[in-house]
Design a protein around this motif. Structure first.
Motif, PDB file in Angstrom:
ATOM      1  N   LEU A  49       0.768  -1.032   0.176  1.00 45.38           N
ATOM      2  CA  LEU A  49       0.149   0.080  -0.113  1.00 45.38           C
ATOM      3  C   LEU A  49       0.804   1.370  -0.023  1.00 45.38           C
ATOM      4  O   LEU A  49       0.331   2.120  -0.402  1.00 45.38           O
ATOM      5  N   ARG A 101      -7.474  -4.449   5.512  1.00 42.65           N
ATOM      6  CA  ARG A 101      -6.677  -3.727   6.409  1.00 42.65           C
ATOM      7  C   ARG A 101      -6.952  -2.176   6.456  1.00 42.65           C
ATOM      8  O   ARG A 101      -7.200  -1.603   7.616  1.00 42.65           O
ATOM      9  N   SER A 102      -7.393  -1.757   5.154  1.00 42.73           N
ATOM     10  CA  SER A 102      -7.889  -0.325   5.247  1.00 42.73           C
ATOM     11  C   SER A 102      -9.111  -0.227   5.752  1.00 42.73           C
ATOM     12  O   SER A 102      -9.580   0.822   6.373  1.00 42.73           O
ATOM     13  N   LEU A 133     -10.186  -2.123   8.460  1.00 42.15           N
ATOM     14  CA  LEU A 133     -10.225  -2.051   9.754  1.00 42.15           C
ATOM     15  C   LEU A 133      -9.356  -0.666  10.306  1.00 42.15           C
ATOM     16  O   LEU A 133      -9.896  -0.221  11.221  1.00 42.15           O
ATOM     17  N   ALA A 134      -8.579  -0.083   9.370  1.00 41.77           N
ATOM     18  CA  ALA A 134      -7.884   1.073   9.925  1.00 41.77           C
ATOM     19  C   ALA A 134      -8.990   2.346   9.886  1.00 41.77           C
ATOM     20  O   ALA A 134      -9.018   3.120  10.976  1.00 41.77           O
ATOM     21  N   MET A 178     -10.960   1.807  13.367  1.00 45.44           N
ATOM     22  CA  MET A 178     -10.278   2.281  14.186  1.00 45.44           C
ATOM     23  C   MET A 178     -10.228   3.755  14.498  1.00 45.44           C
ATOM     24  O   MET A 178     -10.156   4.560  15.473  1.00 45.44           O
ATOM     25  N   THR A 179     -10.833   4.618  13.403  1.00 45.26           N
ATOM     26  CA  THR A 179     -10.466   5.908  13.565  1.00 45.26           C
ATOM     27  C   THR A 179     -11.991   6.568  13.591  1.00 45.26           C
ATOM     28  O   THR A 179     -12.167   7.707  13.620  1.00 45.26           O
ATOM     29  N   LEU A 236     -12.567   8.720  16.595  1.00 51.47           N
ATOM     30  CA  LEU A 236     -11.853   9.993  16.460  1.00 51.47           C
ATOM     31  C   LEU A 236     -12.965  10.970  15.529  1.00 51.47           C
ATOM     32  O   LEU A 236     -13.106  11.926  15.817  1.00 51.47           O
ATOM     33  N   LEU A 246      -6.057   4.195  19.157  1.00 46.78           N
ATOM     34  CA  LEU A 246      -6.650   3.476  17.970  1.00 46.78           C
ATOM     35  C   LEU A 246      -6.522   4.252  16.687  1.00 46.78           C
ATOM     36  O   LEU A 246      -5.912   3.840  15.764  1.00 46.78           O
ATOM     37  N   ALA A 247      -6.846   5.641  16.838  1.00 43.74           N
ATOM     38  CA  ALA A 247      -6.657   6.478  15.567  1.00 43.74           C
ATOM     39  C   ALA A 247      -5.294   6.696  15.227  1.00 43.74           C
ATOM     40  O   ALA A 247      -4.954   6.689  13.901  1.00 43.74           O
ATOM     41  N   PHE A 284      -2.657   4.857  15.428  1.00 44.19           N
ATOM     42  CA  PHE A 284      -2.189   3.652  15.030  1.00 44.19           C
ATOM     43  C   PHE A 284      -2.566   3.597  13.819  1.00 44.19           C
ATOM     44  O   PHE A 284      -1.874   3.376  12.694  1.00 44.19           O
ATOM     45  N   ALA A 285      -3.878   3.831  13.542  1.00 39.22           N
ATOM     46  CA  ALA A 285      -4.465   3.522  12.168  1.00 39.22           C
ATOM     47  C   ALA A 285      -3.847   4.821  11.209  1.00 39.22           C
ATOM     48  O   ALA A 285      -3.374   4.352  10.056  1.00 39.22           O
ATOM     49  N   LEU A 286      -3.569   5.650  11.480  1.00 40.26           N
ATOM     50  CA  LEU A 286      -3.177   7.062  10.842  1.00 40.26           C
ATOM     51  C   LEU A 286      -1.828   6.675  10.676  1.00 40.26           C
ATOM     52  O   LEU A 286      -1.156   7.106   9.566  1.00 40.26           O
ATOM     53  N   ARG A 344       0.206   3.729  10.537  1.00 38.42           N
ATOM     54  CA  ARG A 344       0.642   2.695  10.068  1.00 38.42           C
ATOM     55  C   ARG A 344      -0.227   1.996   9.019  1.00 38.42           C
ATOM     56  O   ARG A 344       0.392   1.472   7.883  1.00 38.42           O
ATOM     57  N   MET A 345      -1.509   2.357   9.063  1.00 37.95           N
ATOM     58  CA  MET A 345      -2.331   1.514   8.006  1.00 37.95           C
ATOM     59  C   MET A 345      -2.922   2.639   6.921  1.00 37.95           C
ATOM     60  O   MET A 345      -4.161   2.873   7.390  1.00 37.95           O
ATOM     61  N   ARG A 346      -2.333   2.982   6.079  1.00 34.40           N
ATOM     62  CA  ARG A 346      -2.775   4.400   5.534  1.00 34.40           C
ATOM     63  C   ARG A 346      -4.006   3.612   4.672  1.00 34.40           C
ATOM     64  O   ARG A 346      -4.125   2.409   4.039  1.00 34.40           O
ATOM     65  N   PHE A 347      -5.096   4.658   4.518  1.00 33.71           N
ATOM     66  CA  PHE A 347      -6.292   4.138   3.635  1.00 33.71           C
ATOM     67  C   PHE A 347      -6.674   5.668   2.936  1.00 33.71           C
ATOM     68  O   PHE A 347      -6.029   6.549   3.324  1.00 33.71           O
ATOM     69  N   LEU A 385      -6.901  13.304   6.797  1.00 35.11           N
ATOM     70  CA  LEU A 385      -7.231  13.251   8.178  1.00 35.11           C
ATOM     71  C   LEU A 385      -6.268  13.584   9.321  1.00 35.11           C
ATOM     72  O   LEU A 385      -6.659  14.268  10.349  1.00 35.11           O
ATOM     73  N   HIS A 395      -3.398  -7.124  13.906  1.00 33.11           N
ATOM     74  CA  HIS A 395      -3.106  -5.666  13.962  1.00 33.11           C
ATOM     75  C   HIS A 395      -3.384  -5.222  15.492  1.00 33.11           C
ATOM     76  O   HIS A 395      -2.510  -4.434  16.015  1.00 33.11           O
TER      77      HIS A 395
END
Lengths: 316, 302
Positions: A7, A32-33, A35-36, A39-40, A43, B115-116, B118-120, B122-125, B131, B204
Motif C-alpha cells: 500500500l 486492512r484499510s 480495519l484502519a 479504528m478512526t 475520532l 486507536l486512531a 495507530f491507524a493513521l 501505520r495503516m494508510r487508507f 485526516l 493488528h
C-alpha cells in the motif's frame, strides 16, 4: 511482509512474489484499510459531532433573531459592528493577544538562554521552579492574582506604599485593568515559550557555535547568525500557536475583571459568554465568537505551513 | 563552571597576544552572574502568586481583615480554612467531581487517540493523510468558538447541568493533540518491528498492544499528562453548562461557593485553590521530564 509494502510503496520485490496470491493480497489490503477506518471512527465521531458540526451550527445560529424564530441574514454581524462596545472588544482582543504574546515570547527567549547557560546540574531545579505558573490551572492561579489586585487588601499596593508610591486601582481603572489581564496571561504563558525554546536551543549543534567562535563572532553575532536562524521555525510555530490560544482566551479575563471596568477588558470569548449565555441572546453570542474565525483561520494556515515544513526538515 | 576554568587556563599564558580570549573568560563569568540575577528576578515574579496564596490560606479571617499587618507573611498560622473546606460545604464534592471527570476523560481520550493514531500512522487508507492534517487543525479550534452552539446541543440532549456532559465535551479538546503526538511517536517506530510481528502471525490489535504501546510508552505518558492537565484545568465548559453546586467541578466550584454577594472568604478561597493546584503540581514534580520530552518533540531536530 509483502502486504506491509503493497500500500505504501510500489516496491518491486512483493510484485515478484505476488502473482500466485494476488486475489488474497488484495482482499487483505482491503480488509486492512477497512480495519484502519473502523479504528478512526471514534475520532471522526468526536471531531465531526462536537467540532465540525457545532461550527456550522454556529453559523446557522448567528443568522437568527434573538428568539430564534426568524432568519435575519447578516444583521447580527452588522449590528455588532455598529456597537461601540463591540469595537472596543475587537481592539482589546488584538491588544491583549499581541501584547501578551510578544511579552511571553521575549521572556521565554531570555529565560531559555539563561537556563541554557547554566551548568547542567542546576538547570533542572531552576526549570522546575520556573514552570510552576504554567502547571497551576489558570482558573485557579488567577484567583491568587485577583486577591493580589484586591482594591482594599492588595498586597502589591502594600509594597508600593512601602516605597512611597500611591496605591493603584488595579482592576478599577481601564488602563491598569488592561495591563493586569495581560500581566497575568504573560505570567501563565511565558514558561511554555521557555521550555519550547530551551528544547530548540539544546538541539542547535555545538559545532556551529565553535565555527562561529573561530571566525571571531561576538556573542551578539552568534545569536543573530546562528541561534536565530536555527530557531526561526520553532519561534514562528510557538508564536502563531500562542496567538491563537491567547486571542481565544476566556478564563483569565472572566475571573479577573469579567470584562470590566465599563467593558474595557472584554475579549471575544468573555463578551460572547456575556451576550450569549448570561443575557440569553444565543444568536448574537454566536456571531460574536464567529468574528474570531477569520483571524484564527489565517493563523492556523500559517501554523500548518510551518509545521509541515518542520516535519519535512526533520524527515530529510 | 569547569568550561570557564578550562578556557581561562588555556587563555592565561597567551594573555598579551590574545587579550580577546581572556575577555571571553570574564565575559562568561559576567554572563553567568547575569544569568542568575535574571533567574532570581523571574523566579520571584513567577512564584509570588502561589506564595501569597499559601500565606493567605494559613491565615484566620481576622488576620486577613487586619490591614495594619504585612500581608505577605502569616503571624499565627492556622489550618482552619482547610479544615472548614474539607468538612463543611461542597468542596469535597467538587474535588470528587473533578477527579471523576478527569479520569473518565483521560481514559476515553487515550482509547480514541491510540486507536486512531495507530491507524493513521501505520495503516494508510483513503484520506488518511488529509485526516491527520484535519486532526491537527481541530487542535487549533478553541473552545470559545464552539461553546454557544454546544450550549444548544447539550440542552437539547437533556445534559444541561450534568457532570457527564463534561465527559462528553472534554475529549474534543484533548483527543486532537493526543492523537497528533501519538502519530508522531508511532511513526518513529521502525517498520521492521511490525514486519517481525506479522511474520510471527500477530494481527493488528496484537501489534498495537504488544509492540506499539510498550515501545511508545513515553509518548503515551506525555499524552496522558496532557489530557489530565487540560481536563483538570478546563474552565469554560463547566462555567457554561454547570449551574448547581453538586454538579460543579473545582475550577468553577471554588468561586461560586465561597463568594456570597460581596463577602469574599479569601482564606478559604486560597486554601481551596492550593488544594486544587496540588494534583497537577505533584504529577509534574514526578513526570515533568516525560511531558516536556513529548511536548517539545517537534522543537528538537532529530
Amino acid at each position: 511482509m509483502a502486504d506491509g509494502n503493497v500500500l505504501t510503496a510500489p516496491a518491486p520485490a512483493p510484485v515478484a512474489v505476488a502473482p500466485a496470491r494476488t486475489g488474497a493480497l488484495r482482499r487483505l489490503a482491503r480488509r486492512r484499510s477497512t480495519l484502519a477506518f473502523v479504528m478512526t471512527v471514534p475520532l471522526l465521531t468526536v471531531i465531526g459531532g462536537l467540532v465540525v458540526w457545532p461550527f456550522f451550527y454556529a453559523i446557522y445560529l448567528s443568522m437568527l433573531n434573538k428568539r430564534m424564530t426568524r432568519f435575519v441574514g447578516l444583521d447580527n454581524f452588522a449590528f455588532l459592528l455598529s456597537r461601540e462596545t463591540f469595537q472596543l472588544v475587537i481592539m482589546q482582543s488584538v491588544i491583549f493577544a499581541v501584547g501578551a504574546v510578544v511579552a511571553k515570547a521575549l521572556i521565554g527567549f531570555i529565560l531559555a538562554h539563561v537556563l541554557h547557560a547554566l551548568p547542567a546540574k542546576g538547570q533542572r531545579k531552576w526549570r522546575g521552579m520556573l514552570l510552576v505558573p504554567w502547571v497551576i490551572p489558570p482558573a485557579i492561579s488567577t484567583l491568587a492574582w485577583w486577591w493580589l489586585f484586591d482594591p482594599s487588601y492588595s498586597a502589591i499596593n502594600w509594597l508600593l506604599m512601602g516605597i512611597g508610591a500611591p496605591p493603584v486601582a488595579w482592576l478599577g481603572e481601564p488602563g491598569w485593568a488592561r495591563f493586569a489581564v495581560i500581566l497575568v496571561n504573560v505570567w501563565y504563558g511565558a514558561p511554555f515559550f521557555m521550555i519550547m525554546y530551551l528544547a530548540a536551543l539544546k538541539s542547535v549543534p555545538d559545532q556551529l557555535y565553535e565555527a562561529a567562535a573561530i571566525d571571531g563572532a561576538t556573542g551578539w553575532q552568534k545569536l543573530r547568525y546562528v541561534t536565530l536562524p536555527m530557531m526561526k521555525n520553532i519561534i514562528a510555530i510557538t508564536v502563531l500557536f500562542s496567538l491563537i490560544v491567547t486571542f481565544a482566551n476566556f478564563d483569565i479575563v472572566r475571573i479577573l475583571t469579567n470584562g470590566g471596568p465599563q467593558d474595557r477588558t472584554h475579549i471575544f470569548g468573555t463578551y460572547a459568554f456575556q451576550v450569549g449565555i448570561q443575557s440569553g441572546d444565543i444568536p448574537l453570542g454566536a456571531a460574536v465568537s464567529l468574528f474570531m474565525f477569520p483571524v484564527l483561520a489565517l493563523l492556523a494556515v500559517f501554523v500548518l505551513r510551518d509545521v509541515s515544513r518542520r516535519s519535512k526538515e526533520m524527515a530529510g | 563552571m569547569s568550561v570557564t576554568a578550562a578556557a581561562g587556563a588555556a587563555a592565561a599564558p597567551a594573555a598579551p597576544l590574545y587579550r580577546k580570549v581572556g575577555s571571553i573568560r570574564r565575559e562568561r563569568r559576567w554572563a553567568l552572574i547575569g544569568a542568575y540575577v535574571a533567574l532570581a528576578v523571574f523566579v520571584v515574579f513567577f512564584l509570588t502568586p502561589p506564595f501569597h496564596m499559601l500565606m493567605t490560606s494559613l491565615k484566620s479571617s481576622a488576620e486577613i481583615a487586619d490591614l495594619s499587618n504585612n500581608p505577605w507573611i502569616v503571624r499565627s498560622p492556622t489550618l482552619e480554612n482547610y479544615w472548614a473546606l474539607l468538612n463543611h460545604g461542597s468542596y469535597p464534592r467538587h474535588f470528587l467531581n473533578s477527579v471523576i471527570v478527569t479520569l473518565s476523560t483521560v481514559a476515553i481520550t487515550m482509547v480514541i487517540s491510540l486507536l486512531a493514531a495507530f491507524a493513521l500512522a501505520r495503516m494508510r487508507f483513503w484520506g488518511s493523510a488529509t485526516l491527520a492534517t484535519g486532526v491537527f487543525l481541530t487542535y487549533l479550534v478553541p473552545e470559545t468558538l464552539l461553546f454557544i452552539p454546544l450550549f444548544q446541543t447539550i440542552g437539547s440532549l437533556g445534559l444541561y447541568n450534568n457532570l457527564w456532559a463534561m465527559v462528553l465535551l472534554y475529549p474534543t479538546i484533548t483527543v486532537p493533540f493526543c492523537t497528533w503526538i501519538m502519530i508522531g511517536y508511532f511513526s518513529s517506530i521502525p517498520k521492521e518491528l511490525d514486519e517481525a510481528a506479522l511474520i510471527d502471525g500477530a494481527n493488528h490489535f496484537q501489534m498495537l498492544w504488544k509492540i506499539f504501546i510498550p515501545v511508545a510508552l513515553p509518548g503515551i505518558l506525555a499524552a496522558t499528562i496532557f489530557a489530565f492537565t487540560v481536563s483538570w484545568a478546563q474552565f469554560l465548559y463547566p462555567m457554561v453548562f454547570l449551574v448547581s453546586s453538586e454538579q460543579m467541578v473545582l475550577t468553577v466550584g471554588i468561586v461560586s461557593d465561597l463568594i456570597r454577594g460581596d463577602t469574599f472568604q479569601w482564606g478559604m478561597i486560597m486554601a481551596g485553590a492550593i488544594m486544587a493546584a496540588l494534583p497537577p503540581l505533584l504529577i509534574y514534580a514526578f513526570l515533568m521530564d516525560y511531558y516536556i520530552a513529548g511536548l517539545t518533540a517537534g522543537a528538537t531536530k532529530g
